[in-house]
Design a protein around this motif. Structure first.
Motif, PDB file in Angstrom:
ATOM      1  N   ALA A 195       0.741  -1.161   0.143  1.00  0.00           N
ATOM      2  CA  ALA A 195       0.071   0.142  -0.125  1.00  0.00           C
ATOM      3  C   ALA A 195       0.895   1.423   0.240  1.00  0.00           C
ATOM      4  O   ALA A 195       0.571   2.294  -0.821  1.00  0.00           O
ATOM      5  CB  ALA A 195      -1.066   0.047   0.967  1.00  0.00           C
ATOM      6  N   ALA A 196       1.959   1.273   0.885  1.00  0.00           N
ATOM      7  CA  ALA A 196       2.794   2.422   0.826  1.00  0.00           C
ATOM      8  C   ALA A 196       3.599   2.638  -0.459  1.00  0.00           C
ATOM      9  O   ALA A 196       3.538   3.705  -1.199  1.00  0.00           O
ATOM     10  CB  ALA A 196       4.063   2.249   1.945  1.00  0.00           C
ATOM     11  N   ALA A 197       3.940   1.609  -1.270  1.00  0.00           N
ATOM     12  CA  ALA A 197       4.714   1.705  -2.425  1.00  0.00           C
ATOM     13  C   ALA A 197       3.503   2.069  -3.497  1.00  0.00           C
ATOM     14  O   ALA A 197       4.032   2.911  -4.263  1.00  0.00           O
ATOM     15  CB  ALA A 197       5.379   0.283  -2.974  1.00  0.00           C
ATOM     16  N   ALA A 198       2.451   1.673  -3.483  1.00  0.00           N
ATOM     17  CA  ALA A 198       1.320   2.402  -4.342  1.00  0.00           C
ATOM     18  C   ALA A 198       1.059   3.818  -4.334  1.00  0.00           C
ATOM     19  O   ALA A 198       0.982   4.419  -5.138  1.00  0.00           O
ATOM     20  CB  ALA A 198       0.032   1.587  -4.206  1.00  0.00           C
ATOM     21  N   LEU A 199       1.176   4.348  -3.172  1.00  0.00           N
ATOM     22  CA  LEU A 199       0.697   5.377  -2.882  1.00  0.00           C
ATOM     23  C   LEU A 199       2.207   6.496  -3.235  1.00  0.00           C
ATOM     24  O   LEU A 199       1.835   7.559  -3.511  1.00  0.00           O
ATOM     25  CB  LEU A 199       0.417   5.848  -1.362  1.00  0.00           C
ATOM     26  N   ALA A 222       4.138   5.764  -5.419  1.00  0.00           N
ATOM     27  CA  ALA A 222       4.295   5.670  -6.968  1.00  0.00           C
ATOM     28  C   ALA A 222       3.200   6.501  -7.758  1.00  0.00           C
ATOM     29  O   ALA A 222       3.630   6.870  -8.935  1.00  0.00           O
ATOM     30  CB  ALA A 222       4.221   4.193  -7.546  1.00  0.00           C
ATOM     31  N   ILE A 223       2.227   6.885  -7.103  1.00  0.00           N
ATOM     32  CA  ILE A 223       1.054   7.627  -7.967  1.00  0.00           C
ATOM     33  C   ILE A 223       1.510   9.089  -7.684  1.00  0.00           C
ATOM     34  O   ILE A 223       1.680   9.809  -6.734  1.00  0.00           O
ATOM     35  CB  ILE A 223      -0.179   7.687  -7.052  1.00  0.00           C
ATOM     36  N   PRO A 224       1.737   9.685  -8.779  1.00  0.00           N
ATOM     37  CA  PRO A 224       2.083  11.217  -8.853  1.00  0.00           C
ATOM     38  C   PRO A 224       0.956  12.165  -8.446  1.00  0.00           C
ATOM     39  O   PRO A 224      -0.164  11.835  -8.666  1.00  0.00           O
ATOM     40  CB  PRO A 224       2.468  11.539 -10.212  1.00  0.00           C
ATOM     41  N   THR A 254       2.548  17.522  -9.713  1.00  0.00           N
ATOM     42  CA  THR A 254       3.743  16.776 -10.443  1.00  0.00           C
ATOM     43  C   THR A 254       3.119  16.535 -11.909  1.00  0.00           C
ATOM     44  O   THR A 254       3.698  16.764 -12.818  1.00  0.00           O
ATOM     45  CB  THR A 254       4.060  15.250  -9.957  1.00  0.00           C
ATOM     46  N   LEU A 255       1.777  16.126 -12.024  1.00  0.00           N
ATOM     47  CA  LEU A 255       1.135  15.907 -13.124  1.00  0.00           C
ATOM     48  C   LEU A 255       0.917  17.363 -14.061  1.00  0.00           C
ATOM     49  O   LEU A 255       1.180  17.473 -15.181  1.00  0.00           O
ATOM     50  CB  LEU A 255      -0.206  15.452 -12.829  1.00  0.00           C
ATOM     51  N   MET A 256       0.757  18.623 -13.331  1.00  0.00           N
ATOM     52  CA  MET A 256       0.550  19.861 -14.031  1.00  0.00           C
ATOM     53  C   MET A 256       1.804  20.182 -14.436  1.00  0.00           C
ATOM     54  O   MET A 256       1.718  20.501 -15.592  1.00  0.00           O
ATOM     55  CB  MET A 256       0.214  20.778 -12.801  1.00  0.00           C
TER      56      MET A 256
END
Length: 59
Positions: free
Chosen positions: A14-18, A20-22, A26-28
């Motif tokens: 769960a920590a790795a998934a959070l 990894a999600i930008p 970051t997306l902007m």
């Protein structure tokens, strides 16, 4: 109190998934860089950094 390996692995996944999600900033910056070039991307990055710093200072 020892933690079971299954619980630890679930937490790590769960920590790795959070991580990894930008985030939206970051997306902007990435979107501005891809659509308008490196110069505009750097300007967006600088603005986002200044905003973040001013919000941290105000709190």
């Amino acid at each position: 109190m020892p933690v079971s390996i299954e619980l630890w692995l679930a937490f790590a996944a769960a920590a790795a998934a959070l991580i990894a999600i930008p985030g939206p900033t970051t997306l902007m910056v990435l979107g501005h860089t891809v659509s308008s070039g490196m110069r505009i991307g750097l300007i967006s990055l600088t603005g986002a950094g200044l905003l973040t710093a001013s919000l941290h200072r105000a709190s």
